[in-house]
Design a protein around this motif. Structure first.
Motif, PDB file in Angstrom:
ATOM      1  N   GLY A 175      -5.983  -9.595 -12.363  1.00 51.65           N
ATOM      2  CA  GLY A 175      -6.288  -9.366 -11.215  1.00 51.65           C
ATOM      3  C   GLY A 175      -4.480  -9.021 -10.779  1.00 51.65           C
ATOM      4  O   GLY A 175      -3.634  -9.099 -11.285  1.00 51.65           O
ATOM      5  N   THR A 176      -4.473  -8.293  -9.358  1.00 54.25           N
ATOM      6  CA  THR A 176      -3.140  -7.853  -9.004  1.00 54.25           C
ATOM      7  C   THR A 176      -2.540  -9.196  -8.564  1.00 54.25           C
ATOM      8  O   THR A 176      -1.200  -8.957  -8.737  1.00 54.25           O
ATOM      9  CB  THR A 176      -3.382  -7.209  -7.582  1.00 54.25           C
ATOM     10  N   ASP A 177      -2.835 -10.180  -8.107  1.00 54.42           N
ATOM     11  CA  ASP A 177      -2.028 -11.394  -7.846  1.00 54.42           C
ATOM     12  C   ASP A 177      -1.973 -12.407  -9.036  1.00 54.42           C
ATOM     13  O   ASP A 177      -1.214 -13.471  -8.971  1.00 54.42           O
ATOM     14  CB  ASP A 177      -2.765 -12.301  -6.949  1.00 54.42           C
ATOM     15  N   ALA A 178      -2.324 -11.811 -10.258  1.00 54.27           N
ATOM     16  CA  ALA A 178      -2.284 -12.487 -11.485  1.00 54.27           C
ATOM     17  C   ALA A 178      -0.716 -12.503 -11.992  1.00 54.27           C
ATOM     18  O   ALA A 178       0.145 -11.629 -11.974  1.00 54.27           O
ATOM     19  CB  ALA A 178      -3.183 -12.067 -12.764  1.00 54.27           C
ATOM     20  N   TYR A 179      -0.314 -13.687 -12.439  1.00 56.54           N
ATOM     21  CA  TYR A 179       1.002 -13.920 -13.157  1.00 56.54           C
ATOM     22  C   TYR A 179       1.067 -13.099 -14.593  1.00 56.54           C
ATOM     23  O   TYR A 179       0.208 -13.341 -15.371  1.00 56.54           O
ATOM     24  CB  TYR A 179       1.502 -15.263 -13.369  1.00 56.54           C
ATOM     25  N   LYS A 180       1.978 -12.214 -14.761  1.00 56.42           N
ATOM     26  CA  LYS A 180       2.008 -11.491 -15.675  1.00 56.42           C
ATOM     27  C   LYS A 180       2.878 -12.053 -17.038  1.00 56.42           C
ATOM     28  O   LYS A 180       2.892 -11.793 -18.283  1.00 56.42           O
ATOM     29  CB  LYS A 180       2.442  -9.965 -15.818  1.00 56.42           C
ATOM     30  N   GLY A 181       3.688 -13.156 -16.704  1.00 54.22           N
ATOM     31  CA  GLY A 181       4.662 -13.686 -17.493  1.00 54.22           C
ATOM     32  C   GLY A 181       5.616 -14.609 -16.649  1.00 54.22           C
ATOM     33  O   GLY A 181       5.529 -14.646 -15.377  1.00 54.22           O
ATOM     34  N   GLY A 182       6.601 -15.123 -17.403  1.00 56.61           N
ATOM     35  CA  GLY A 182       7.693 -15.942 -16.777  1.00 56.61           C
ATOM     36  C   GLY A 182       8.330 -15.374 -15.458  1.00 56.61           C
ATOM     37  O   GLY A 182       8.386 -16.025 -14.418  1.00 56.61           O
ATOM     38  N   ASP A 203       7.696 -12.836 -13.900  1.00 54.32           N
ATOM     39  CA  ASP A 203       6.627 -12.189 -12.839  1.00 54.32           C
ATOM     40  C   ASP A 203       6.277 -13.219 -11.883  1.00 54.32           C
ATOM     41  O   ASP A 203       6.071 -13.173 -10.753  1.00 54.32           O
ATOM     42  CB  ASP A 203       5.623 -11.399 -13.761  1.00 54.32           C
ATOM     43  N   THR A 204       6.228 -14.750 -12.660  1.00 59.17           N
ATOM     44  CA  THR A 204       5.643 -15.643 -11.735  1.00 59.17           C
ATOM     45  C   THR A 204       6.677 -16.008 -10.970  1.00 59.17           C
ATOM     46  O   THR A 204       6.247 -16.369  -9.641  1.00 59.17           O
ATOM     47  CB  THR A 204       5.416 -16.820 -12.783  1.00 59.17           C
ATOM     48  N   VAL A 205       7.904 -16.198 -11.602  1.00 62.24           N
ATOM     49  CA  VAL A 205       9.018 -16.437 -10.510  1.00 62.24           C
ATOM     50  C   VAL A 205       9.084 -15.773  -9.314  1.00 62.24           C
ATOM     51  O   VAL A 205       9.248 -16.085  -8.001  1.00 62.24           O
ATOM     52  CB  VAL A 205      10.503 -16.527 -11.375  1.00 62.24           C
ATOM     53  N   VAL A 206       9.101 -14.248  -9.486  1.00 70.89           N
ATOM     54  CA  VAL A 206       9.291 -13.310  -8.568  1.00 70.89           C
ATOM     55  C   VAL A 206       8.120 -13.425  -7.500  1.00 70.89           C
ATOM     56  O   VAL A 206       8.268 -13.387  -6.260  1.00 70.89           O
ATOM     57  CB  VAL A 206       9.101 -11.786  -8.961  1.00 70.89           C
ATOM     58  N   ILE A 237       6.358 -16.053  -6.805  1.00 71.21           N
ATOM     59  CA  ILE A 237       6.347 -17.343  -6.206  1.00 71.21           C
ATOM     60  C   ILE A 237       7.299 -17.154  -5.028  1.00 71.21           C
ATOM     61  O   ILE A 237       7.108 -17.562  -3.913  1.00 71.21           O
ATOM     62  CB  ILE A 237       6.933 -18.269  -7.032  1.00 71.21           C
ATOM     63  N   LEU A 238       8.332 -16.747  -5.285  1.00 67.27           N
ATOM     64  CA  LEU A 238       9.601 -16.513  -4.506  1.00 67.27           C
ATOM     65  C   LEU A 238       9.174 -15.585  -3.281  1.00 67.27           C
ATOM     66  O   LEU A 238       9.517 -15.845  -1.966  1.00 67.27           O
ATOM     67  CB  LEU A 238      10.843 -15.790  -5.058  1.00 67.27           C
ATOM     68  N   LYS A 239       8.513 -14.498  -3.618  1.00 69.27           N
ATOM     69  CA  LYS A 239       7.983 -13.723  -2.544  1.00 69.27           C
ATOM     70  C   LYS A 239       6.947 -14.258  -1.669  1.00 69.27           C
ATOM     71  O   LYS A 239       6.944 -14.283  -0.445  1.00 69.27           O
ATOM     72  CB  LYS A 239       7.304 -12.361  -3.183  1.00 69.27           C
ATOM     73  N   ASN A 240       5.926 -14.933  -2.175  1.00 70.54           N
ATOM     74  CA  ASN A 240       4.849 -15.558  -1.464  1.00 70.54           C
ATOM     75  C   ASN A 240       4.921 -17.005  -0.937  1.00 70.54           C
ATOM     76  O   ASN A 240       4.328 -17.335   0.263  1.00 70.54           O
ATOM     77  CB  ASN A 240       3.728 -15.688  -2.201  1.00 70.54           C
ATOM     78  N   GLU A 241       5.974 -17.703  -1.321  1.00 73.40           N
ATOM     79  CA  GLU A 241       6.102 -19.070  -0.947  1.00 73.40           C
ATOM     80  C   GLU A 241       7.775 -19.417  -0.817  1.00 73.40           C
ATOM     81  O   GLU A 241       7.961 -20.576  -0.159  1.00 73.40           O
ATOM     82  CB  GLU A 241       5.550 -19.850  -2.165  1.00 73.40           C
ATOM     83  N   GLY A 242       8.422 -18.460  -1.237  1.00 69.52           N
ATOM     84  CA  GLY A 242       9.936 -18.896  -0.945  1.00 69.52           C
ATOM     85  C   GLY A 242      10.392 -19.803  -1.973  1.00 69.52           C
ATOM     86  O   GLY A 242       9.695 -20.180  -2.935  1.00 69.52           O
TER      87      GLY A 242
END
Length: 295
Positions: free
Chosen positions: A40-47, A49-52, A54-59
């Protein structure tokens, strides 16, 4: 016996420090572990990408979701573990200098089992807070709402009952083999190196890192299954059922989701834990001795 209490207190303190220093990595590895849809477009692709994301959506606070429960959990977990481990170790070492491999494993099994039974509810709460699955259970398209520790606990009780606090208990008990491997490796390496030189803080840092790398690397699939079973939407009926469904739906790679982040986090957490625990132990012994004199 006072030394056992000192080990418990210093272990709790070392755990708190290491948890604070490495918590963002825990958040990243936890989210990768429980993620099933990787396309999915919102799926985490790796470590990274997950950090990026999370920071973008939740700060920045998104990387520290559930930190309060994690600090309480790690303090209690390490306190209980070290108390039982050192108590068992004391019995084995009464008439000799160091434990054998079998005795180290037995001490780890006793301490680990006691710790899991007491602290599993804490980690169920922390896993749900870290992965932000509370609102997604009801509406997967909605943005996940932030719930505090107390609200998360009440939500679990209202929706799933008290038994939910022991979800994932079987894989958690199986994962007692993780600290068994970790502490057995640590004790055996420590005993050998102590024959050659006096250990310093950096030595404990390296020993903690090496022992945890071996332990986590060899037990990671169980960690993934345990994390998923602790979530409300988990459809796994048992540990074996979890393994089968992950392999069937996601392939063997599904059992190793987030392993890089988890290995980095586990290694550094253990390294900091052992280093700070040994440093805090000396001060804890002195404080307890002074307190005993005053009494």
């Amino acid at each position: 016996m006072s030394d056992n209490i000192a080990h418990a207190i210093s272990g709790a303190g070392g755990g708190i420090i290491s948890m604070i220093l490495t918590y963002p990595l825990i958040t990243v590895s936890s989210r990768l572990q429980v993620q099933k849809d990787t396309k999915g477009t919102d799926a985490y692709k790796g470590g990274i990408d997950t950090v990026v994301k999370i920071l973008k959506n939740e700060g920045i606070t998104g990387l520290y979701s559930g930190l309060n429960s994690a600090i309480f959990g790690i303090a209690l977990t390490n306190g209980i573990y070290y108390y039982f481990y050192e108590s068992t170790k004391f019995i084995f070492e009464r008439n000799k200098r160091s434990m054998s491999v079998v005795e180290s494993m037995l001490a780890g099994a006793i301490a680990g089992s006691a710790t899991v039974l007491v602290t599993n509810p804490i980690w169920v709460v922390n896993t749900r807070m870290t992965t932000r699955k509370e609102s997604l259970d009801e509406n997967e398209k909605s943005q996940p709402k932030r719930l505090g520790t107390i609200k998360t606990i009440m939500k679990i009780i209202n929706e799933d009952g008290f038994k939910a606090f022991w979800q994932g208990i079987i894989p958690a008990l199986i994962l007692v083999i993780n600290p068994i491997i970790q502490y057995t490796t640590f004790e055996q390496l420590k005993a050998r190196i102590e024959k050659l030189k006096k250990l310093g803080n950096f030595d404990f840092f390296l020993l903690g890192a090496i022992s945890k790398l071996i332990a986590t690397g060899s037990t990671y699939p169980y960690i993934v299954v345990k994390s998923r079973m602790q979530l409300r939407q988990s459809e796994y009926k048992s540990t074996w059922d979890g393994f089968q469904k992950i392999i069937s739906n996601e392939g063997y790679n599904g059992l190793y989701k987030g392993i890089i982040s988890k290995l980095i986090q586990s290694v550094f957490t253990a390294a900091f834990l052992f280093m700070y625990k040994e440093a805090l132990f000396k001060y804890t012994v002195k404080i307890l001795a002074l307190r005993k004199k005053k009494i």
